[in-house]
Enzyme design. Structure first.
Site, PDB file in Angstrom:
ATOM      1  N   GLU A 229       1.174  -0.093   1.016  1.00 18.86           N
ATOM      2  CA  GLU A 229       2.358  -0.450   0.207  1.00 18.86           C
ATOM      3  C   GLU A 229       1.946  -0.929  -1.189  1.00 18.86           C
ATOM      4  O   GLU A 229       2.536  -1.855  -1.741  1.00 18.86           O
ATOM      5  CB  GLU A 229       3.258  -1.438   0.957  1.00 18.86           C
ATOM      6  CG  GLU A 229       3.759  -0.805   2.260  1.00 18.86           C
ATOM      7  CD  GLU A 229       5.010  -1.404   2.838  1.00 18.86           C
ATOM      8  OE1 GLU A 229       5.769  -2.035   2.088  1.00 18.86           O
ATOM      9  OE2 GLU A 229       5.220  -1.206   4.040  1.00 18.86           O
TER      10      GLU A 229
HETATM   11  C1  LIG Z   1      -3.556   2.267   7.826  1.00 17.20           C
HETATM   12  C2  LIG Z   1      -2.739   2.797   6.689  1.00 17.20           C
HETATM   13  C3  LIG Z   1      -1.368   2.935   6.839  1.00 17.20           C
HETATM   14  C4  LIG Z   1      -0.603   3.470   5.792  1.00 17.20           C
HETATM   15  N1  LIG Z   1       0.742   3.681   5.984  1.00 17.20           N
HETATM   16  C5  LIG Z   1       1.427   4.404   5.048  1.00 17.20           C
HETATM   17  C6  LIG Z   1       2.783   4.819   5.305  1.00 17.20           C
HETATM   18  O1  LIG Z   1       3.383   4.515   6.343  1.00 17.20           O
HETATM   19  N2  LIG Z   1       3.414   5.583   4.370  1.00 17.20           N
HETATM   20  C7  LIG Z   1       2.799   5.960   3.204  1.00 17.20           C
HETATM   21  O2  LIG Z   1       3.425   6.654   2.409  1.00 17.20           O
HETATM   22  N3  LIG Z   1       1.518   5.571   2.933  1.00 17.20           N
HETATM   23  C8  LIG Z   1       0.826   4.810   3.820  1.00 17.20           C
HETATM   24  N4  LIG Z   1      -0.479   4.432   3.577  1.00 17.20           N
HETATM   25  C9  LIG Z   1      -1.118   4.857   2.335  1.00 17.20           C
HETATM   26  C10 LIG Z   1      -1.387   3.715   1.379  1.00 17.20           C
HETATM   27  O3  LIG Z   1      -0.191   3.250   0.815  1.00 17.20           O
HETATM   28  C11 LIG Z   1      -2.389   4.235   0.349  1.00 17.20           C
HETATM   29  O4  LIG Z   1      -3.638   4.368   1.008  1.00 17.20           O
HETATM   30  C12 LIG Z   1      -2.508   3.328  -0.849  1.00 17.20           C
HETATM   31  O5  LIG Z   1      -1.331   3.370  -1.611  1.00 17.20           O
HETATM   32  C13 LIG Z   1      -3.700   3.725  -1.764  1.00 17.20           C
HETATM   33  O6  LIG Z   1      -3.697   5.075  -2.039  1.00 17.20           O
HETATM   34  P1  LIG Z   1      -5.075   5.917  -1.831  1.00 17.20           P
HETATM   35  O7  LIG Z   1      -5.565   5.647  -0.462  1.00 17.20           O
HETATM   36  O8  LIG Z   1      -4.808   7.316  -2.213  1.00 17.20           O
HETATM   37  O9  LIG Z   1      -6.091   5.269  -2.841  1.00 17.20           O
HETATM   38  P2  LIG Z   1      -6.281   5.657  -4.383  1.00 17.20           P
HETATM   39  O10 LIG Z   1      -4.949   5.722  -5.042  1.00 17.20           O
HETATM   40  O11 LIG Z   1      -7.162   6.828  -4.459  1.00 17.20           O
HETATM   41  O12 LIG Z   1      -7.051   4.372  -4.913  1.00 17.20           O
HETATM   42  C14 LIG Z   1      -8.455   4.180  -4.739  1.00 17.20           C
HETATM   43  C15 LIG Z   1      -8.839   2.903  -5.483  1.00 17.20           C
HETATM   44  O13 LIG Z   1      -8.561   3.053  -6.889  1.00 17.20           O
HETATM   45  C16 LIG Z   1      -7.719   2.001  -7.313  1.00 17.20           C
HETATM   46  N5  LIG Z   1      -6.813   2.479  -8.357  1.00 17.20           N
HETATM   47  C17 LIG Z   1      -6.073   3.624  -8.355  1.00 17.20           C
HETATM   48  N6  LIG Z   1      -5.356   3.699  -9.497  1.00 17.20           N
HETATM   49  C18 LIG Z   1      -5.627   2.592 -10.212  1.00 17.20           C
HETATM   50  C19 LIG Z   1      -5.202   2.098 -11.478  1.00 17.20           C
HETATM   51  N7  LIG Z   1      -4.297   2.744 -12.219  1.00 17.20           N
HETATM   52  N8  LIG Z   1      -5.717   0.936 -11.932  1.00 17.20           N
HETATM   53  C20 LIG Z   1      -6.605   0.239 -11.173  1.00 17.20           C
HETATM   54  N9  LIG Z   1      -7.053   0.663  -9.969  1.00 17.20           N
HETATM   55  C21 LIG Z   1      -6.566   1.812  -9.495  1.00 17.20           C
HETATM   56  C22 LIG Z   1      -6.949   1.568  -6.071  1.00 17.20           C
HETATM   57  O14 LIG Z   1      -6.431   0.251  -6.202  1.00 17.20           O
HETATM   58  C23 LIG Z   1      -8.027   1.677  -5.002  1.00 17.20           C
HETATM   59  O15 LIG Z   1      -8.833   0.546  -5.013  1.00 17.20           O
HETATM   60  C24 LIG Z   1      -1.234   3.826   4.581  1.00 17.20           C
HETATM   61  C25 LIG Z   1      -2.628   3.665   4.441  1.00 17.20           C
HETATM   62  C26 LIG Z   1      -3.372   3.166   5.476  1.00 17.20           C
HETATM   63  C27 LIG Z   1      -4.866   3.052   5.289  1.00 17.20           C
END
Ligand SMILES: Cc1cc2nc3c(=O)[nH]c(=O)nc-3n(C[C@H](O)[C@H](O)[C@H](O)COP(=O)(O)OP(=O)(O)OC[C@H]3O[C@@H](n4cnc5c(N)ncnc54)[C@H](O)[C@@H]3O)c2cc1C
Length: 380
Positions: A363
């Site tokens: 989230e």
């Molecule tokens: C167990 C689990 C349950 C989940 N449940 C749901 C769900 O029900 N529905 C749903 O839609 N999603 C869900 N998610 C997804 C979750 O919301 C995302 O994993 C999260 O938003 C991060 O996206 P990403 O994994 O693609 O990481 P990325 O966006 O690739 O980020 C990687 C890193 O880069 C950093 N980063 C990225 N952009 C920036 C920026 N502009 N400035 C600074 N830092 C940045 C991030 O903070 C992070 O540390 C779930 C994830 C997990 C692991």
């Protein structure tokens, strides 16, 4: 300013505490170890009104406020954060999204079942190439007159393999950018909608996380939520409330670990006395209690703002940012206070430490919360 809880709030908290101790606690280690989704417990939570906490009773909900939601989330999360995330997604993303922005027909058809726990819901925003950058939706929903056709992949979806109703965000008109995104209600079993394998996770292992595939999935037009192009705003508004639920989950994980550490420190002896009598341990307890109280105030403030109908975008981001940091740091301290026992499953704190990490990721990661907060601070 009144910091006291009402009689009703105290009763709700007691009911959630009692349920967590008598029903969630007994199998929590096994569910974590074997990644078991608690089907029967979800039914029981539905019977207690925990699956539709804030939903209007006319749609089968409990008609409670956001403060009650936070109290229930904290108590469930103290014992089982896997169960509490099922509750959180169902309540503050799926039920709230449909109740606030859905049509009367959508509420009658879906909300009445989601609010009672007969149905479980999932919220599908994230994609392999669109996590933090949620505007980069690759999943498409093409308008075909009386229906849309959805194609694409969603990943990390909580309740992914167990839901009856999926709220799916997809791009209809790429030229319009985030104003060309829509949200849809997709039913389980719709042809072309496939559920991928379950993720093997570090924490919240009793929750069910899957990748979902959409191959020419036909969705009737009446299943779109809101006006054409409302989908991104829908997702952001819904997540703003959802973050209060995750902040409350983090608060519960931290306070659950703290309570275990306090109890343990009063019985474990070293150097001829209970370890709480060593100032290094006592100061850890003082820091834990203070940090948890600070997190609680932020979470309650965000919940209060939502109940007052105020904009809570910043307060929910601050609550999640801070409470998740407290959860991560204080669960590590709880393991430390337990010494070697903290490192084994029987004492529960190692699970709470693993579960804490997700609250800094889903989230909106902590970095994304800082973007929300800094924008608010600079805008004034
Ligand atoms: C167990 C689990 C349950 C989940 N449940 C749901 C769900 O029900 N529905 C749903 O839609 N999603 C869900 N998610 C997804 C979750 O919301 C995302 O994993 C999260 O938003 C991060 O996206 P990403 O994994 O693609 O990481 P990325 O966006 O690739 O980020 C990687 C890193 O880069 C950093 N980063 C990225 N952009 C920036 C920026 N502009 N400035 C600074 N830092 C940045 C991030 O903070 C992070 O540390 C779930 C994830 C997990 C692991």
């Amino acid at each position: 300013m009144d910091f006291s809880l009402t009689e009703e709030h105290l009763m709700i908290r007691e009911a959630a505490r009692d349920f967590a101790r008598t029903e969630l606690l007994p199998g929590v280690i096994e569910r974590d170890e074997n990644q078991v989704f608690p089907d029967e417990l979800v039914k029981k939570m539905g019977e207690l009104g925990f699956m539709g906490i804030m939903v209007d009773p006319k749609y089968g909900g409990s008609g409670m406020d956001t403060i009650s939601y936070v109290l229930i989330m904290e108590e469930l999360s103290k014992i089982d954060a896997s169960a509490s995330v099922i509750v959180s997604v169902n309540n503050s993303l799926v039920c709230y999204g449909i109740e606030k922005y859905g049509t009367e027909e959508q509420k009658q058809k879906y909300l009445t079942k989601l609010a009672t726990g007969e149905y479980v819901g999932a919220f599908c925003l994230s994609e392999p190439e669109a996590g933090s950058d949620a505007t980069s939706q690759k999943t498409t929903a093409i308008d075909k007159g009386d229906h849309y056709v959805i194609n694409g992949t969603k990943n990390w979806i909580t309740n992914g393999g167990r839901s009856d109703v999926y709220l799916v965000i997809a791009q209809t008109d790429r030229e319009k950018g985030h104003r060309g995104i829509n949200a849809f209600i997709v039913e389980k079993g719709t042809p072309g909608f496939d559920i991928g394998p379950k993720e093997d996770k570090l924490g919240i292992r009793g929750s069910d996380t899957h990748t979902l595939q959409f191959n020419d999935v036909k969705v009737p037009k009446e299943n779109r939520i809101g006006e054409d192009g409302f989908g991104f705003k829908f997702a952001m508004k819904t997540l703003s409330g959802g973050r209060i639920g995750i902040a409350a989950q983090a608060l519960g994980i931290a306070s659950g670990a703290y309570e275990l550490a306090l109890e343990y420190s009063k019985v474990r002896k070293a150097f001829g006395t209970e370890i709480c009598n060593h100032q290094a341990v006592a100061f850890k307890l003082a820091d834990m209690y203070t940090e948890i109280e600070a997190a609680r105030h932020l979470v309650m403030k965000a919940a209060w703002e939502k109940d007052q109908g105020l904009n809570h975008d910043m307060s929910s981001a601050m609550a999640k940012l801070y409470a998740s940091k407290v959860a991560m740091e204080q669960t590590v301290e709880a393991v430390q206070i337990h010494g070697g026992n903290g490192f084994v499953k029987e004492y529960h704190v190692e699970r709470l430490m693993r579960d804490a990490k997700i609250t800094q990721i889903y989230e909106g990661t902590s970095e994304i919360q800082k973007i929300v907060i800094s924008r608010g601070v600079i805008k004034g």
